[in-house]
Design an enzyme around this catalytic site. Structure first.
Site, PDB file in Angstrom:
ATOM      1  N   SER D  64       0.635  -1.450   0.019  1.00 59.87           N
ATOM      2  CA  SER D  64      -0.116  -0.002   0.067  1.00 59.87           C
ATOM      3  C   SER D  64       0.762   1.189   0.078  1.00 59.87           C
ATOM      4  O   SER D  64       0.444   2.320  -0.423  1.00 59.87           O
ATOM      5  CB  SER D  64      -0.885  -0.016   1.327  1.00 59.87           C
ATOM      6  OG  SER D  64      -2.011  -0.798   0.948  1.00 59.87           O
ATOM      7  N   LYS D  67       0.578   3.272  -3.110  1.00 61.80           N
ATOM      8  CA  LYS D  67      -0.532   4.109  -3.276  1.00 61.80           C
ATOM      9  C   LYS D  67      -0.211   5.485  -3.190  1.00 61.80           C
ATOM     10  O   LYS D  67      -0.821   6.488  -3.973  1.00 61.80           O
ATOM     11  CB  LYS D  67      -1.571   3.814  -2.254  1.00 61.80           C
ATOM     12  CG  LYS D  67      -1.913   2.672  -2.416  1.00 61.80           C
ATOM     13  CD  LYS D  67      -3.134   2.418  -1.277  1.00 61.80           C
ATOM     14  CE  LYS D  67      -3.638   0.615  -1.467  1.00 61.80           C
ATOM     15  NZ  LYS D  67      -4.507   0.533  -0.189  1.00 61.80           N
ATOM     16  N   TYR D 189      -2.571  -2.506 -11.181  1.00 64.11           N
ATOM     17  CA  TYR D 189      -2.683  -2.201  -9.536  1.00 64.11           C
ATOM     18  C   TYR D 189      -1.835  -3.480  -8.724  1.00 64.11           C
ATOM     19  O   TYR D 189      -1.244  -3.217  -7.802  1.00 64.11           O
ATOM     20  CB  TYR D 189      -4.227  -2.468  -8.888  1.00 64.11           C
ATOM     21  CG  TYR D 189      -4.332  -2.263  -7.576  1.00 64.11           C
ATOM     22  CD1 TYR D 189      -4.072  -0.965  -6.600  1.00 64.11           C
ATOM     23  CD2 TYR D 189      -4.858  -3.398  -6.602  1.00 64.11           C
ATOM     24  CE1 TYR D 189      -4.288  -0.736  -5.514  1.00 64.11           C
ATOM     25  CE2 TYR D 189      -5.004  -3.092  -5.432  1.00 64.11           C
ATOM     26  CZ  TYR D 189      -4.872  -1.986  -4.687  1.00 64.11           C
ATOM     27  OH  TYR D 189      -5.019  -1.641  -3.229  1.00 64.11           O
ATOM     28  N   TYR D 240      -4.731   3.129   7.292  1.00 62.48           N
ATOM     29  CA  TYR D 240      -5.914   2.361   7.357  1.00 62.48           C
ATOM     30  C   TYR D 240      -7.059   2.994   8.537  1.00 62.48           C
ATOM     31  O   TYR D 240      -7.058   4.353   8.532  1.00 62.48           O
ATOM     32  CB  TYR D 240      -5.759   0.844   7.682  1.00 62.48           C
ATOM     33  CG  TYR D 240      -4.617   0.357   6.554  1.00 62.48           C
ATOM     34  CD1 TYR D 240      -5.243   0.278   5.341  1.00 62.48           C
ATOM     35  CD2 TYR D 240      -3.646  -0.240   7.209  1.00 62.48           C
ATOM     36  CE1 TYR D 240      -4.200  -0.394   4.483  1.00 62.48           C
ATOM     37  CE2 TYR D 240      -2.499  -0.611   6.249  1.00 62.48           C
ATOM     38  CZ  TYR D 240      -2.767  -0.914   4.935  1.00 62.48           C
ATOM     39  OH  TYR D 240      -1.989  -1.353   4.118  1.00 62.48           O
ATOM     40  N   VAL D 258       1.184  -3.736   4.107  1.00 57.40           N
ATOM     41  CA  VAL D 258       1.015  -4.975   4.791  1.00 57.40           C
ATOM     42  C   VAL D 258       2.256  -5.805   4.426  1.00 57.40           C
ATOM     43  O   VAL D 258       2.360  -6.767   5.151  1.00 57.40           O
ATOM     44  CB  VAL D 258      -0.230  -5.728   4.191  1.00 57.40           C
ATOM     45  CG1 VAL D 258      -1.529  -5.110   4.613  1.00 57.40           C
ATOM     46  CG2 VAL D 258      -0.220  -6.137   2.602  1.00 57.40           C
TER      47      VAL D 258
END
Lengths: 304, 304, 304, 304
Positions: D64, D67, D189, D240, D258
């Site tokens: 992540s 991102k 992705y 998150y 993660v």
């Protein structure tokens, strides 16, 4: 011919020895003191005969079962106007009743969830001259029993810890869907829920829903069409989050209360009330649900 | 060197002529009467100089801005124990604050949403001897201004229509997360929100958050670590559902109130208060948001 | 004796001239081309006589009505084991079906919401040798009509734009509640929904639900108990978010589809199918709902 | 002067012996094989010096964290146009990300939740000629390291079990907020998330966010204003459902993945990357969170 007494006896004998009788409601302190071994059934046939077994004559707190009676009164007074202030869809969601009310802008899903019943209480407080007494008289009238009364201790007990109902009433008020004072409406509501009745009285009170609107004394309190609609709401919304399960397992319109009572009915045939104070995890009488399932399976009588 | 006075003047002249000044809050009737053309800014630099423009000296209702001050007081009294009863995550969801509280079992998302601020009020009611007076004195102390007072009319006005807060408080109570009486806690809460302050007073009150915990009089009310944490909560949760937008557009910790005030601060540099009563659709001062965005863009000063 | 033909004629004449016929479903491009003036009714009495009016013999896409047939097949194959993978409660909430699935850890609320029907499709893909053909044969068998077929154009059309169903299937898969490939299950599901039938065929297919499990040819496909349960689910969950309304207004178990069809039934008495492609805002046939309400009001026949 | 190396050493020695290192992510099978005892930190100061300790040079899956990089690229290409398709508010709710997307009509809350990152991936697939290769080159450019590459095994592993991402992408598609094919967007992705980098490379890649948009090679990739905004989103949405907690405990903009990596930064001062594969229950590196909290407490450096 169906052997009703024998069927009731069989169900009674089979279930009274069940070890797991569920848990008596404890969030209302007065209810927590009820003897969990109580178990009674009363069947009232439209044709005139009736059958009973066990502790059918001990009064208990009708709690949410009263919502059907208050709705019936409000419906008869305001006709379809009541539906401007609430809906008739199942609530569906066990997690977040307050959330639902918030999402739907203060319009309760149906008259049998707490917020909906509080709106109905508000209507009766507006419509009746002496709300509590007049409503009690209405229940006595349709049941043809002037001895029915509030259990004031239960009403007081509920008022003391009914924060969730205060929250719901205030949320309704914030959405403009409560016309009277929160305190006045909840005082009525807590009393309505605290009416004490036994299995016979409840079966008699609900007689009118199985008899096209005419009560035990033969007086029409509701039109055939109104009764049809109330029965439909009982079937889809009468058992908290277990309405689908009840329709599925039992197949009768009905209503339960946390006092451990369940009333159900087959139009034009009978009303039946079971009482056993222990509740399942959804808040419905554990033995009562089982008794009704056995009854409709045994008699092969259901609306489906 | 940054020409602060010139920048404030430019922002003031540019925004005061804007036609769309937003809508003054009308759900609290007393707030609805405020003149929407009021517009003031007050900048308080840690170094000692300060700058102002417009109606910086007219008191207004600080409303939700008070939540930072009540949280600061409770945090200084109970230290991290306060986090047993509330969380520090953004609420995220504009639709259903009551829902969130219900889903998360009565633990408010953070101290700046209403339910969280009510829990903080409950803590102060428990901890303070004369809760309202003691809290007022605390605000006077950190601001170094004994003239600050409650606007009792606003407090009364809010109590009369604050059904949503009654709903939240009762829901908290039903989850066991309110120790005192609903009425007593909300009386405190409505008074806390009804404190009247002007832009200068608010900038002075928030001085301690930009000055590592030491107030205008040089007294340490919070540890450096506590201040860092309060600033972090302001940044992530200070602007209702526009916290992300404010962090994104302005880039400073801050807090707004429906009275039209916004306080923001840059640690070790300054506090700044804008006031314009008209609100945007998210409930934050329309001109205030624009003024702060222009200010950080012009001065190139932000925490990012 | 009820004059069925006359009642059907009256309803037909009264409704066919209604200006507002609702809007034909347009999210499946093939359905958008259907002539909105089509309107037919077919009544199939258990006693053997039947009645019809209007365009009862034009086939249309049965869409969600197929969910009752696929569930019946899966229920007869797996018995109560199907309830390990889905529930039988009304979905309640119109806003967030995906949300519900997520909150309830991938267990669909009931077999008639999309996610539930996809789980049932998954079961049939696992259980049947040639899933699509075998299921088609099942529908032909219970209807006693070998001419029934898929409208492949509709199936293809739905697959092209069925992103929401792909989302639901993948979400089910992420919760471990889908055993076969997403593509394979959805191919089956889109074909199942794309079966074309006319009012007569649907009334004949649903005959078994009004006839204690025995189809038109007298063969028992389901036990009495299973039929009772399927009827209960139809009543509580058969009309998207209008299930309560339908139970309330019509008072019969039934199922609608976005093709504009509605089947309803009175156990031991009749099945009835209405078709009019225009939908109300809840996605149920506008005229169909009105026709059935008139029918049960006129005949005074309902389960309540 | 702050003794960075000594502080890093102290943190490293203190945490490497901690028994509870969290749980390595197992939902992507390739990630489950990583040695949980890996632990490294790399600090890159804007002034030019840098410090490191432990396994700072072992590459891991950035997941992540990517991102932020994909958003930076899309933001630089489309400017504020990207905000037509997503918001910048914290997601707030841990229970129901899919629900949120549904409730808000397919507009993701922010670019760092999965649905938002998928929209950004869709933008890059549209904007870039050879999406995967071009994006990889962008990461190599800003990091000034041409050896960075995809870990294709991880990408394949994620594609095989990424049903939740397929669900989100299809839901976006059903709302019209995905322009390219689901498969193509998710292929991009999954590759983007599967880039492998070590602590040094990540600290170097994020240098531009601490350096007003200029990368290690001194080239401006983003405006000062854009960087401020990206940092604000990292602070409010980077962890998150623990974003508030991170802002509160650490007080720096940052992003976790993660794979066990966390990058954080203090504008104009430094970037810092921690890596330890064990995650806490919220999905953030357990030791990484602790290391960063110790670091900001020790150095007294945070944006607050």
């Amino acid at each position: 011919m169906v052997e009703y007494q024998q069927i009731l006896n069989t169900i009674y004998e089979r279930l009274r020895v069940v070890k797991n009788k569920g848990e008596v409601a404890h969030y209302i302190s007065e209810l927590a003191t009820v003897d969990p071994t109580n178990f009674g059934i009363y069947l009232n046939r439209i044709k005139g005969d009736n059958f009973c077994v066990g502790n059918w004559d001990i009064p208990f707190s009708i709690q949410s079962i009263s919502k059907v009676l208050s709705f019936a009164k409000a419906f008869s007074l305001q006709k379809n106007k009541v539906f401007n202030r609430l809906d008739v869809e199942p609530s569906g969601n066990p997690f977040n009743h307050m959330a639902l009310l918030e999402l739907e802008n203060g319009i309760p899903r149906n008259p049998f969830i707490n917020s909906g019943a509080i709106v109905i209480a508000d209507i009766l407080v507006s419509e009746l001259e002496n709300p509590k007494q007049d409503f009690l008289n209405y229940v006595r009238d349709i049941t043809n029993d002037p001895t029915i009364d509030f259990d004031v201790k239960v009403a007081v007990s509920e008022a003391e810890t009914g924060y969730n109902n205060y929250a719901a009433a205030n949320l309704l008020k914030s959405f403009g869907n409560l016309q009277n004072d929160v305190e006045e409406v909840l005082d009525f509501y807590f009393h309505q829920c605290a009416i004490a009745m036994n299995c016979k009285q409840l079966s008699d009170a609900f007689y009118l829903f199985a008899n096209r609107g005419k009560c035990m004394r033969g007086i029409a309190h509701l039109t055939t069409n109104q009764v049809k609609r109330i029965n439909a709401i009982m079937l889809t919304c009468g058992f908290y989050d277990e309405a689908g399960e009840f329709a599925f397992e039992v197949g009768l319109p009905g209503k339960s209360g946390v006092g451990g009572g369940i009333v159900a009915l087959l139009p034009n045939e009978f009303t039946i009330t079971c009482w056993s104070p222990g509740l399942n995890e959804k808040g419905n009488s554990l033995l009562g649900m089982q008794a009704l399932e056995l009854f409709t399976t045994e008699t092969k009588q259901s609306i489906f």
